[in-house]
Design a protein around this motif. Sequence first.
Motif, PDB file in Angstrom:
ATOM      1  N   ILE A 124      -0.188  11.198 -12.477  1.00  0.00           N
ATOM      2  CA  ILE A 124      -0.426  10.095 -11.546  1.00  0.00           C
ATOM      3  C   ILE A 124       0.575   8.978 -11.828  1.00  0.00           C
ATOM      4  O   ILE A 124       0.740   8.550 -12.971  1.00  0.00           O
ATOM      5  N   ASP A 125       1.242   8.516 -10.766  1.00  0.00           N
ATOM      6  CA  ASP A 125       2.241   7.453 -10.919  1.00  0.00           C
ATOM      7  C   ASP A 125       1.633   6.075 -10.715  1.00  0.00           C
ATOM      8  O   ASP A 125       2.054   5.111 -11.342  1.00  0.00           O
ATOM      9  N   THR A 126       0.660   6.002  -9.812  1.00  0.00           N
ATOM     10  CA  THR A 126       0.062   4.702  -9.499  1.00  0.00           C
ATOM     11  C   THR A 126      -1.447   4.845  -9.335  1.00  0.00           C
ATOM     12  O   THR A 126      -1.913   5.774  -8.683  1.00  0.00           O
ATOM     13  N   VAL A 166      -0.750   5.505 -17.182  1.00  0.00           N
ATOM     14  CA  VAL A 166      -0.267   5.546 -15.796  1.00  0.00           C
ATOM     15  C   VAL A 166       0.764   4.422 -15.641  1.00  0.00           C
ATOM     16  O   VAL A 166       0.482   3.275 -15.998  1.00  0.00           O
ATOM     17  N   PRO A 167       1.963   4.746 -15.119  1.00  0.00           N
ATOM     18  CA  PRO A 167       3.023   3.727 -15.086  1.00  0.00           C
ATOM     19  C   PRO A 167       2.671   2.476 -14.295  1.00  0.00           C
ATOM     20  O   PRO A 167       3.009   1.368 -14.702  1.00  0.00           O
ATOM     21  N   HIS A 168       1.993   2.639 -13.153  1.00  0.00           N
ATOM     22  CA  HIS A 168       1.686   1.469 -12.322  1.00  0.00           C
ATOM     23  C   HIS A 168       0.176   1.400 -12.105  1.00  0.00           C
ATOM     24  O   HIS A 168      -0.387   2.266 -11.432  1.00  0.00           O
ATOM     25  N   THR A 196      -1.343  -5.113 -12.547  1.00  0.00           N
ATOM     26  CA  THR A 196      -0.836  -6.200 -11.714  1.00  0.00           C
ATOM     27  C   THR A 196      -1.795  -6.384 -10.546  1.00  0.00           C
ATOM     28  O   THR A 196      -2.478  -5.445 -10.135  1.00  0.00           O
ATOM     29  N   LEU A 197      -1.838  -7.601 -10.008  1.00  0.00           N
ATOM     30  CA  LEU A 197      -2.748  -7.884  -8.893  1.00  0.00           C
ATOM     31  C   LEU A 197      -2.003  -7.774  -7.576  1.00  0.00           C
ATOM     32  O   LEU A 197      -0.879  -8.252  -7.442  1.00  0.00           O
TER      33      LEU A 197
END
Length: 205
Positions: A124-126, A166-168, A196-197
């Motif tokens: 999963i990337d994001t 997970v990177p993002h 991050t929001l």
Amino acid sequence: MMTISYEYEGALYVNLTNRCDCACVFCLRHNGHKGSIYADDLWLDHEPTVEEALDDLLARDLPSYRELVFCGFGEPIFRWDDIARIVDALKAKVPGLPPVRINTNGHGNLIHGRDITPEMAGRIDTLSISLNGSTAEEYCAVTQPRDGAAAWEAMLEFTRLAARHVPHVVMTVVDKDKTPADIAADRALAERLGATLRVRAYIPD
Ligand code: SF4
């Protein structure tokens, strides 16, 4: 007809379940809708198997999409084991597979009774996690989770753990009824957890 995947703004969205452990006040599922602004017919008459999902996805030109997104109609993380199998099969079969995102309520570890976040590494990337409230009380009033306030704590802990694998990791809030101070507090909370929001515009039902 049953919609397993559909296109929206250049991304491909995948719908694997109607199930959810919440009953968000704004959720399309219990406002009598069978679809959303994205597609007409999202209510699944049965949950697609891994094979059915792969047949559907492999019939598409997957590298042409900017992102592959596991999302509603229900909470996709109920199908985590199958998502992992689907992503593994797609990565093996499709050169140039786009980045993979899951839109989730962040209750994955609560639902599965184990920490699933290490299993997301390399798959999963994001992760996009809904922060439907700035306090446990507000969160529970909006999302009406099966497990009550424990779901708020579980969502925060899931976010913190996922950020390691997970990177993002993004927490999303809808700007409706939010003051700049609320948004600042939400941003601080997200960043404390390693996320991050992202502030989204409210879309009326
Ligand atoms: S978490 Fe998502 S699917 Fe579940 S009730 Fe809320 S909006 Fe609906």
